[in-house]
Scaffold this motif. Structure first.
Motif, PDB file in Angstrom:
ATOM      1  N   VAL A 192      -6.335  47.742 -36.792  1.00 59.20           N
ATOM      2  CA  VAL A 192      -6.604  47.083 -37.837  1.00 59.20           C
ATOM      3  C   VAL A 192      -7.448  47.813 -38.717  1.00 59.20           C
ATOM      4  CG1 VAL A 192      -7.307  44.706 -38.963  1.00 59.20           C
ATOM      5  CG2 VAL A 192      -6.168  44.641 -36.846  1.00 59.20           C
ATOM      6  N   ILE A 193      -7.153  48.127 -40.239  1.00 52.94           N
ATOM      7  CA  ILE A 193      -8.120  48.759 -40.988  1.00 52.94           C
ATOM      8  C   ILE A 193      -8.811  47.958 -41.997  1.00 52.94           C
ATOM      9  CG2 ILE A 193      -8.297  50.437 -42.625  1.00 52.94           C
ATOM     10  CD1 ILE A 193      -5.637  52.190 -41.300  1.00 52.94           C
ATOM     11  N   CYS A 194     -10.100  48.036 -41.967  1.00 51.44           N
ATOM     12  CA  CYS A 194     -10.791  47.140 -42.994  1.00 51.44           C
ATOM     13  C   CYS A 194     -11.388  48.493 -44.093  1.00 51.44           C
ATOM     14  CB  CYS A 194     -12.013  46.648 -42.609  1.00 51.44           C
ATOM     15  SG  CYS A 194     -11.914  45.255 -41.143  1.00 51.44           S
ATOM     16  N   SER A 195     -11.402  47.978 -45.304  1.00 51.17           N
ATOM     17  CA  SER A 195     -12.046  48.769 -46.288  1.00 51.17           C
ATOM     18  C   SER A 195     -13.693  48.662 -46.051  1.00 51.17           C
ATOM     19  CB  SER A 195     -11.947  48.425 -47.555  1.00 51.17           C
ATOM     20  OG  SER A 195     -12.224  47.072 -48.067  1.00 51.17           O
ATOM     21  N   PRO A 196     -14.558  49.660 -46.413  1.00 50.83           N
ATOM     22  CA  PRO A 196     -15.893  49.210 -46.450  1.00 50.83           C
ATOM     23  C   PRO A 196     -16.478  47.910 -46.872  1.00 50.83           C
ATOM     24  CG  PRO A 196     -15.440  51.450 -47.114  1.00 50.83           C
ATOM     25  CD  PRO A 196     -14.276  50.621 -47.277  1.00 50.83           C
ATOM     26  N   VAL A 197     -17.586  47.315 -46.464  1.00 51.81           N
ATOM     27  CA  VAL A 197     -18.217  46.196 -47.142  1.00 51.81           C
ATOM     28  C   VAL A 197     -18.531  46.513 -48.333  1.00 51.81           C
ATOM     29  CG1 VAL A 197     -18.459  44.881 -44.948  1.00 51.81           C
ATOM     30  CG2 VAL A 197     -20.356  46.513 -45.925  1.00 51.81           C
ATOM     31  N   ILE A 198     -18.794  45.571 -49.353  1.00 54.63           N
ATOM     32  CA  ILE A 198     -19.124  45.781 -50.582  1.00 54.63           C
ATOM     33  C   ILE A 198     -20.882  45.972 -50.548  1.00 54.63           C
ATOM     34  CG2 ILE A 198     -19.563  43.443 -51.128  1.00 54.63           C
ATOM     35  CD1 ILE A 198     -18.002  46.117 -53.517  1.00 54.63           C
ATOM     36  N   ARG A 199     -21.188  46.782 -51.360  1.00 56.69           N
ATOM     37  CA  ARG A 199     -22.324  47.168 -51.644  1.00 56.69           C
ATOM     38  C   ARG A 199     -22.984  46.111 -52.725  1.00 56.69           C
ATOM     39  NH1 ARG A 199     -24.498  52.682 -50.345  1.00 56.69           N
ATOM     40  NH2 ARG A 199     -22.882  53.520 -49.085  1.00 56.69           N
ATOM     41  N   LYS A 200     -24.426  45.857 -52.699  1.00 55.14           N
ATOM     42  CA  LYS A 200     -25.034  44.992 -53.834  1.00 55.14           C
ATOM     43  C   LYS A 200     -25.457  45.909 -55.023  1.00 55.14           C
ATOM     44  CE  LYS A 200     -29.314  43.976 -53.532  1.00 55.14           C
ATOM     45  NZ  LYS A 200     -30.592  43.631 -53.178  1.00 55.14           N
ATOM     46  N   ARG A 201     -24.439  46.177 -55.484  1.00 58.21           N
ATOM     47  CA  ARG A 201     -24.550  47.230 -56.804  1.00 58.21           C
ATOM     48  C   ARG A 201     -23.818  46.474 -58.154  1.00 58.21           C
ATOM     49  NH1 ARG A 201     -23.595  53.114 -54.431  1.00 58.21           N
ATOM     50  NH2 ARG A 201     -25.565  53.316 -53.498  1.00 58.21           N
ATOM     51  N   TRP A 202     -24.447  46.202 -59.145  1.00 56.20           N
ATOM     52  CA  TRP A 202     -23.847  45.371 -60.311  1.00 56.20           C
ATOM     53  C   TRP A 202     -23.566  46.137 -61.076  1.00 56.20           C
ATOM     54  CZ3 TRP A 202     -22.488  40.375 -59.651  1.00 56.20           C
ATOM     55  CH2 TRP A 202     -22.954  39.669 -58.212  1.00 56.20           C
ATOM     56  N   GLU A 203     -22.582  46.083 -62.135  1.00 60.14           N
ATOM     57  CA  GLU A 203     -22.477  46.710 -63.462  1.00 60.14           C
ATOM     58  C   GLU A 203     -23.618  46.363 -64.290  1.00 60.14           C
ATOM     59  OE1 GLU A 203     -19.911  48.999 -63.882  1.00 60.14           O
ATOM     60  OE2 GLU A 203     -18.292  48.259 -62.684  1.00 60.14           O
ATOM     61  N   ALA A 204     -23.493  47.244 -65.644  1.00 61.20           N
ATOM     62  CA  ALA A 204     -24.513  46.630 -66.749  1.00 61.20           C
ATOM     63  C   ALA A 204     -24.865  45.451 -66.967  1.00 61.20           C
ATOM     64  CB  ALA A 204     -24.188  47.676 -67.737  1.00 61.20           C
ATOM     65  N   ASP A 205     -23.628  44.830 -67.275  1.00 61.82           N
ATOM     66  CA  ASP A 205     -23.357  43.481 -67.495  1.00 61.82           C
ATOM     67  C   ASP A 205     -24.120  42.373 -66.428  1.00 61.82           C
ATOM     68  OD1 ASP A 205     -21.337  43.158 -65.741  1.00 61.82           O
ATOM     69  OD2 ASP A 205     -20.204  42.832 -67.128  1.00 61.82           O
TER      70      ASP A 205
END
Length: 556
Positions: A192-205
């Protein structure tokens, strides 16, 4: 003499290092000095050789350090491979988290961890892999030398590894993933393949989350698609979860003493990622349904993802001029056919003359007496109730969730029927005063009676493995609390737990086993009809016989 001692010390140190050197896939020797990725912690083995095993491999976002939160408790750094154990039945499957912090898809292999893990994998096992956070590092340096080539193609690069001093051929990210997939399958196991967990990085908005850099999530999906492997998009799913909650709440998912941390979650954040993994395993039907459990529900209810109430339309009476039989409750009343499961409320209409009474099932899966109220579901149902209606209430399966445990999804109610409250923190950071199971039942009864409706409280239907005469009674407390509240509020009560259990004993274990769509909680079509029959019999046995004039005549 001093020179001799120093020489002896150097030779002893060299001998000790050689004893602990780790073999590489191509025969290279590593030491703790030259290879920071070398295991500094003991990785677990399968607890029971007679069970299948779900292996986890990856980096620190799966298993951080010694997997102890650095001794800081819930506010330390945790990978999702720890809280995911709460969702799996250890009596049916081993969970073995062999991820190692600091590794990439390349160095998990080259440092020998993969060979040692592979030696434990047997036919019928599963291996969930999640790499990517460290794969964008330099391909060759004297620090970690863990980077991979970008993409999924056949490109290679030969290097003289500055860290190890050895010649090495570096592959693409996709090639390393394909290598794991091929070897797992060769062992008779399922990858089973998982993509990397999301980072806490927000766009400018400040509203949108930045997805995985360098397209590692996209490449993971591409390999999974090419190889026909189950794929769990933790990156995209996590981003959507973060965006729905907002930056202020997401901040609570990371260690408070590390405000700049964007990758490594605390236990709460790890639990959220674990829920996404479980949802992906369920969606892809990777594991047998019976392997899933809920640590935070003492009665062992299933671990299907909680349905978003906003996506489930409140059912309205077909003919507002007619009286209505209205049901509220959880998935044992209404499952919607998910994974073949049906609740008794979805099969009760067959017993009634629906030209004379509306059958309105507003139960919703995953709800407790508390969340049906706090999410606003009850307010919508109450707005439709009128004089002459009959309200059936059945909760309890989800009320046992532990208050304060993020895995409980804010569903637990305070045990009992008293006025005491317990404070809980919601996902948005707000505080909630949680009432007792009996308090919520009383509120439903009082509100419905104020509209002129009659109310019947039902205790929960029993589990598949809790109805035999020689076993402790299922839902004993909830049945007692329901009976006490109904009596105090002037409502009717049906001990559905006992009624169904007695009916199960009459038909026997073989037939009861055929009534369930999962391991122990949710009935299939036949089970829903069987339980609906018991509900109708219970209604017919009430002193005022509230449904007698609406039932179909018995078939000849």
């Amino acid at each position: 003499m001093g020179a001799m001692n120093r020489d002896l010390t150097r030779r002893c140190a060299a001998a000790l290092l050689s004893l602990f050197a780790l073999p590489w896939a191509h025969g290279q020797q590593f030491t703790a000095t030259t290879d920071p990725a070398r295991a500094q912690v003991k990785l677990p083995d399968p607890a029971r050789a007679d069970l299948p095993t779900l292996f986890l491999i990856g980096d620190s976002t799966v298993r951080n350090g010694h997997d102890d939160g650095q001794g800081k408790g819930a506010e330390g750094q945790w990978g999702w491979g720890n809280p995911i154990a709460a969702y799996l039945d250890a009596g049916k499957v081993n969970l073995v988290n062999r991820a190692v912090g600091g590794l990439s898809s390349r160095t998990y292999r080259t440092s020998g961890h993969w060979d040692r893990t592979k030696a434990l994998i047997k036919r019928g096992d599963w291996v969930v892999m999640q790499f990517g956070h460290n794969d964008a590092s330099p391909v060759n340096d004297n620090s970690r030398a863990r980077g991979v080539l970008r993409g999924t193609g056949p490109e290679t690069e030969d290097i003289d590894n500055q860290l190890t001093g050895k010649r090495e051929t570096v592959l693409t990210y996709g090639a390393y993933l394909r290598g794991y997939v091929a070897e797992i399958r060769a062992l008779g196991a399922t990858p089973v393949i998982c993509s990397p967990v999301i980072r806490k990085r927000w766009e400018a908005d400040g509203l949108k989350v930045v997805r995985a850099g360098g397209n590692f999530a996209q490449w993971a999906a591409e390999v999974a698609r090419q190889e026909g492997v189950a794929f769990i998009d933790l990156n995209e799913w996590g981003a959507r979860r973060y965006e729905a909650l907002g930056a202020a709440q997401v901040e609570k998912f990371f260690p408070a003493d590390l405000p700049q941390e964007t990758v490594h979650t605390n236990w709460l954040g790890a639990a959220i990622n674990a829920q996404l993994v479980i949802a992906g395993l369920i969606q892809n039907r990777v594991l047998p349904e019976s392997f899933y459990r809920q640590r935070f529900l003492p009665d062992g209810s299933d671990d299907r993802p909680v349905v978003d109430a906003r996506q489930v339309k409140v059912e309205a009476p077909r003919d507002p001029a007619l009286p209505s039989l209205v049901m509220i409750g959880d998935s044992t009343v209404r499952s919607g056919g998910q994974n073949g499961a049906w609740g008794w409320g979805e099969r009760i209409a067959a017993f009634f003359d629906t030209t004379r009474i509306n059958i309105v099932n507003n139960a919703i899966g995953g709800r407790s007496s508390r969340t049906f109220f706090t999410e606003g579901r009850w307010a919508a149902v109450l707005a439709q109730l009128k004089a002459g209606d009959l309200l059936l209430i059945q909760f309890g399966h989800n009320d046992g969730a532990r208050i304060g445990d993020p895995a409980g999804k804010n569903r637990g109610s305070v045990p009992g029927i008293g006025a005491e409250t317990v404070e809980d923190t919601r996902p948005d950071g707000s505080k909630e005063q949680v009432h007792s199971y009996g308090w919520y039942l009383s509120r439903y009864i009082q509100d419905a009676q104020a509209k002129g409706a009659k109310v019947v409280v039902l205790s929960p239907v029993p589990h598949k493995d809790r109805w035999q005469a020689d076993q402790p009674r299922d839902f004993d407390n909830y049945a007692a609390w329901g009976a006490q509240v109904a009596r105090a509020q002037g409502a009717a009560f049906i001990d559905l737990t006992l009624r169904v259990a007695e009916a199960y004993r009459e038909v026997g274990a073989a037939r009861v086993d055929s009534f369930f769509a999962d391991a122990r909680t949710h009935t299939n079509e036949a089970g829903a009809i069987f339980n609906a029959t018991q509900v109708v019999q219970g209604l017919k046995g009430l002193p005022d016989q509230p449904v007698a004039s609406f039932l179909k005549p018995p078939s000849l």
